[in-house]
Design a protein around this motif. Sequence first.
Motif, PDB file in Angstrom:
ATOM      1  N   HIS A  61       1.419  -7.255  -1.050  1.00 26.10           N
ATOM      2  CA  HIS A  61       0.210  -6.442  -0.836  1.00 26.10           C
ATOM      3  C   HIS A  61       0.495  -5.290   0.122  1.00 26.10           C
ATOM      4  CE1 HIS A  61      -3.051  -8.361  -3.022  1.00 26.10           C
ATOM      5  NE2 HIS A  61      -2.588  -9.548  -2.657  1.00 26.10           N
ATOM      6  N   LYS A  62       1.236  -5.579   1.182  1.00 30.78           N
ATOM      7  CA  LYS A  62       1.554  -4.550   2.168  1.00 30.78           C
ATOM      8  C   LYS A  62       2.417  -3.454   1.546  1.00 30.78           C
ATOM      9  CE  LYS A  62       1.368  -2.907   6.344  1.00 30.78           C
ATOM     10  NZ  LYS A  62       0.140  -2.387   6.909  1.00 30.78           N
ATOM     11  N   ALA A  63       3.399  -3.836   0.741  1.00 31.32           N
ATOM     12  CA  ALA A  63       4.251  -2.843   0.076  1.00 31.32           C
ATOM     13  C   ALA A  63       3.415  -1.933  -0.824  1.00 31.32           C
ATOM     14  CB  ALA A  63       5.346  -3.539  -0.732  1.00 31.32           C
ATOM     15  N   CYS A  64       2.498  -2.521  -1.575  1.00 27.52           N
ATOM     16  CA  CYS A  64       1.641  -1.738  -2.472  1.00 27.52           C
ATOM     17  C   CYS A  64       0.687  -0.844  -1.688  1.00 27.52           C
ATOM     18  CB  CYS A  64       0.856  -2.662  -3.394  1.00 27.52           C
ATOM     19  SG  CYS A  64       1.872  -3.470  -4.636  1.00 27.52           S
ATOM     20  N   GLU A  65       0.203  -1.339  -0.589  1.00 27.20           N
ATOM     21  CA  GLU A  65      -0.688  -0.552   0.260  1.00 27.20           C
ATOM     22  C   GLU A  65       0.040   0.679   0.819  1.00 27.20           C
ATOM     23  OE1 GLU A  65      -2.139  -1.288   4.747  1.00 27.20           O
ATOM     24  OE2 GLU A  65      -2.799  -2.817   3.324  1.00 27.20           O
ATOM     25  N   LEU A  75       4.143  -4.187 -10.171  1.00 27.07           N
ATOM     26  CA  LEU A  75       4.540  -5.238 -11.119  1.00 27.07           C
ATOM     27  C   LEU A  75       4.886  -6.536 -10.403  1.00 27.07           C
ATOM     28  CD1 LEU A  75       6.696  -3.170 -13.617  1.00 27.07           C
ATOM     29  CD2 LEU A  75       4.478  -4.244 -14.061  1.00 27.07           C
ATOM     30  N   HIS A  76       5.563  -6.417  -9.291  1.00 33.99           N
ATOM     31  CA  HIS A  76       5.914  -7.603  -8.504  1.00 33.99           C
ATOM     32  C   HIS A  76       4.646  -8.299  -8.010  1.00 33.99           C
ATOM     33  CE1 HIS A  76       8.009 -10.236  -5.744  1.00 33.99           C
ATOM     34  NE2 HIS A  76       7.353  -9.719  -4.718  1.00 33.99           N
ATOM     35  N   LEU A  77       3.703  -7.533  -7.495  1.00 31.61           N
ATOM     36  CA  LEU A  77       2.446  -8.112  -7.021  1.00 31.61           C
ATOM     37  C   LEU A  77       1.703  -8.795  -8.160  1.00 31.61           C
ATOM     38  CD1 LEU A  77       0.281  -8.598  -4.877  1.00 31.61           C
ATOM     39  CD2 LEU A  77      -0.586  -6.291  -5.360  1.00 31.61           C
ATOM     40  N   GLN A  78       1.635  -8.157  -9.304  1.00 29.28           N
ATOM     41  CA  GLN A  78       0.953  -8.760 -10.457  1.00 29.28           C
ATOM     42  C   GLN A  78       1.637 -10.057 -10.881  1.00 29.28           C
ATOM     43  OE1 GLN A  78       0.901  -5.663 -13.398  1.00 29.28           O
ATOM     44  NE2 GLN A  78      -0.637  -4.464 -12.282  1.00 29.28           N
ATOM     45  N   HIS A  79       2.952 -10.060 -10.857  1.00 29.72           N
ATOM     46  CA  HIS A  79       3.701 -11.284 -11.195  1.00 29.72           C
ATOM     47  C   HIS A  79       3.359 -12.415 -10.226  1.00 29.72           C
ATOM     48  CE1 HIS A  79       6.942 -13.894 -12.458  1.00 29.72           C
ATOM     49  NE2 HIS A  79       7.330 -13.974 -11.211  1.00 29.72           N
ATOM     50  N   LEU A  80       3.328 -12.103  -8.937  1.00 26.20           N
ATOM     51  CA  LEU A  80       2.990 -13.123  -7.943  1.00 26.20           C
ATOM     52  C   LEU A  80       1.569 -13.635  -8.143  1.00 26.20           C
ATOM     53  CD1 LEU A  80       4.550 -11.615  -4.692  1.00 26.20           C
ATOM     54  CD2 LEU A  80       5.428 -13.525  -6.046  1.00 26.20           C
ATOM     55  N   GLN A  81       0.660 -12.740  -8.421  1.00 23.92           N
ATOM     56  CA  GLN A  81      -0.742 -13.130  -8.608  1.00 23.92           C
ATOM     57  C   GLN A  81      -0.913 -14.022  -9.832  1.00 23.92           C
ATOM     58  OE1 GLN A  81      -2.348  -9.137  -8.533  1.00 23.92           O
ATOM     59  NE2 GLN A  81      -3.149  -9.435  -6.461  1.00 23.92           N
ATOM     60  N   SER A  82      -0.070 -13.839 -10.822  1.00 19.33           N
ATOM     61  CA  SER A  82      -0.172 -14.668 -12.029  1.00 19.33           C
ATOM     62  C   SER A  82       0.373 -16.067 -11.807  1.00 19.33           C
ATOM     63  CB  SER A  82       0.582 -14.006 -13.199  1.00 19.33           C
ATOM     64  OG  SER A  82       1.971 -14.085 -13.008  1.00 19.33           O
ATOM     65  N   MET A  83       1.140 -16.226 -10.742  1.00 18.48           N
ATOM     66  CA  MET A  83       1.717 -17.536 -10.449  1.00 18.48           C
ATOM     67  C   MET A  83       0.646 -18.393  -9.794  1.00 18.48           C
ATOM     68  SD  MET A  83       5.437 -16.242  -9.135  1.00 18.48           S
ATOM     69  CE  MET A  83       6.229 -17.818  -8.988  1.00 18.48           C
TER      70      MET A  83
END
Length: 83
Positions: A61-65, A75-83
């Motif tokens: 989240h911090k990286a995306c912010e 994409l990495h954040l979305q992947h984590l959220q899907s887990m």
Amino acid sequence: MKSEQFVRNAYHCILQNDFEGALQWFEAAAAEDPESPEIHYRCSVTYARSSRLEKALEHAHKACELDQEKAEYQLHLQHLQSM
């Protein structure tokens, strides 16, 4: 810059399969340079590979912010959220 050396130390730990050590170095790098999205991203990836999803999400989240334009972070954040 200290944070660059911390990141190098983290990767050295990863090459030795010392993921806890790597996380400590990535956290030190993030503390030294909290505005670096790349450090937060790399830290997140390492937490995710260590099955520590809460901390992985925090750093993702911090990286995306910090850098809303980089698709890799999103994409990495979305992947984590899907887990």
